[in-house]
Write an enzyme that holds these catalytic residues in place. Sequence first.
Site, PDB file in Angstrom:
ATOM      1  N   ARG A  60       0.804  -1.223   0.000  1.00  0.00           N
ATOM      2  CA  ARG A  60       0.000   0.000   0.000  1.00  0.00           C
ATOM      3  C   ARG A  60       0.839   1.276   0.000  1.00  0.00           C
ATOM      4  NH1 ARG A  60      -3.563  -2.362   4.850  1.00  0.00           N
ATOM      5  NH2 ARG A  60      -1.769  -3.745   4.912  1.00  0.00           N
ATOM      6  N   GLN A 107      12.361 -15.045   4.600  1.00  0.00           N
ATOM      7  CA  GLN A 107      11.062 -15.597   4.230  1.00  0.00           C
ATOM      8  C   GLN A 107      10.823 -15.321   2.748  1.00  0.00           C
ATOM      9  OE1 GLN A 107       7.673 -13.424   5.588  1.00  0.00           O
ATOM     10  NE2 GLN A 107       6.256 -15.127   5.368  1.00  0.00           N
ATOM     11  N   ASP A 123       6.444  -2.758  11.352  1.00  0.00           N
ATOM     12  CA  ASP A 123       5.721  -1.569  10.887  1.00  0.00           C
ATOM     13  C   ASP A 123       4.863  -0.934  11.976  1.00  0.00           C
ATOM     14  OD1 ASP A 123       3.756  -3.509  11.039  1.00  0.00           O
ATOM     15  OD2 ASP A 123       2.800  -2.972   9.141  1.00  0.00           O
ATOM     16  N   ASN A 178      39.200  39.703   8.864  1.00  0.00           N
ATOM     17  CA  ASN A 178      38.107  40.230   8.054  1.00  0.00           C
ATOM     18  C   ASN A 178      38.217  39.636   6.655  1.00  0.00           C
ATOM     19  OD1 ASN A 178      35.893  42.410   7.782  1.00  0.00           O
ATOM     20  ND2 ASN A 178      37.185  42.602   5.959  1.00  0.00           N
ATOM     21  N   ALA A 181      42.269  44.706  -2.193  1.00  0.00           N
ATOM     22  CA  ALA A 181      41.053  44.234  -2.862  1.00  0.00           C
ATOM     23  C   ALA A 181      41.372  43.777  -4.281  1.00  0.00           C
ATOM     24  CB  ALA A 181      40.025  45.354  -2.894  1.00  0.00           C
ATOM     25  N   ARG A 226      47.287  42.530  -8.495  1.00  0.00           N
ATOM     26  CA  ARG A 226      46.283  42.839  -9.519  1.00  0.00           C
ATOM     27  C   ARG A 226      46.983  43.733 -10.526  1.00  0.00           C
ATOM     28  NH1 ARG A 226      43.438  46.586  -5.017  1.00  0.00           N
ATOM     29  NH2 ARG A 226      44.533  48.513  -5.504  1.00  0.00           N
TER      30      ARG A 226
END
Length: 462
Positions: A16, A74, A104, A379, A425, A442
């Site tokens: 079910r 089984q 169950d 930070n 940055a 950079r």
Amino acid sequence: MLDLTLLILAAGKGTRLKSALPKVLHSLAGKPLIEHVVEAALPLSPSATCVVVGHEAQQVQRALAHLGLEFAVQQPQLGTGHAVQVAGGFWKHRQGDLLILSGDVPLISARTLQRLVDQHAQSNASATLLSTRLVDATGYGRVVRDAAGAVERIVEHKDATDEERRLSEVNAGIYCFSIPDLAQVIDALSAANSQREFYLTDCIGLLREQKKRIGAFLCEDAWEVSGVNSRSELAELERIVRRKKLKQLMEDGVTVIDPESAYVEPSVQVGPDSVLYPNVFLEKGTVIGASCQIYPNVRISASKIGDGVVVLDSCLIAESHVQAGSQVGPFAHLKSNTVIGSKARIGNFVEIKNSRLGDKTKAAHLSYLGDAEIGQDVNVGAGTITCNYDGVSKHRTIIEDGVFVGSDSQLIAPVTVRRGAYIAAGSTIDQDVPEDALAIARSQQVNKEHWARKKRESRRKE
Ligand code: UD1
Ligand code: CA
């Protein structure tokens, strides 16, 4: 002390539920149904435990491997009585009593099982079954009693007459049998019924015909013996477990803004004066400290959250530890053994994996930190990314105490940024940065005077 052997029936398909997963492996409150059953029986200290498996037997055995139980297979599944027959090699030669449970019926408590077993022992019965009264008994076997009120037999819903169906006392599918008495009748079962199955329940009638004493222990809490046969019954039990847990938390001083929409597994702990907002999910043994605020749409799994932590909206925290007084979120994702120190701040759209951040460190916006060791008072600027994976292996990023990482930096691991250093940055850092240094990595900016104006003018002429 009773000599108790335990047999759990779990071979059925659970038709079910319409599922590829065997019924007893469906999860309730974060654990497979059958594990609930095994855990309820453990305090009774059975001398041996066997689980009858059949449908998807190997899958069920694998799921239970850590519990060290025996199994009987089984194949095919011809009913609950057949399941007990098949397991005969496990129980027939033993002394004492056989406690049979259904895989169950997950909410059965150790206390109720103990009372069933105690009554069985004291009354010297051949069999004692657990029953309860239901307003709607549809689907359950009914307990039929004689004029004197003694249990006579059990009739399955599908085989019952209209009159029998009006009986409100149902069989819970949990029994205690004297082993020699059960052994005498178990092979006499017949499948001459509407389901063409060998019903274990028929053993009650057979023992009674032999003038054996049959007892019933009536369980007052019907929900404890509810079976799971469909997805809606599963959802119903989930709701019961959830409500019980939330009630307990509220009694222990936790504010639950809307108990209809807070999902807390039984294994979870929450300290007093903590507040759970709607749609919070707490799972897998998570421990939340006192005075925490867990805002809406947060899922925390297998994690530890210290006192006074605020988790803002829509965060996922898994297998991680957030220490006292920190703030996480909104929209943060912590995973794989991440540790956040105390009074730290993890903000919007920050993902942290297998990393450790020190006290008072901040990563407030849009970052990925993976395999990183980050000290205190660091930070981590907006958009910082640890490039921890080179396509083959993962590498570590080490950022020592007091470092300032400027926004939109990439740290190409393995790399170490020493104490007190600054990263400008927009830098791409692929070499270690010495203590207190400034690293700029950079390209240099070039301003071309009047370039834009000239461009516009030349376009206009065309
Ligand atoms: C069973 C009882 C019913 C009782 C109800 C309580 C029988 C015949 N009926 O009905 O009286 O009211 O439980 O919940 O016992 N199983 C096997 N092998 C099989 C069939 C089932 O191991 O061949 C296992 C299932 O996996 C399950 C348990 O036995 O864990 C019960 O089986 P299920 O088919 O759900 O029985 P019900 O129809 O609910
Ligand atoms: Ca059932």
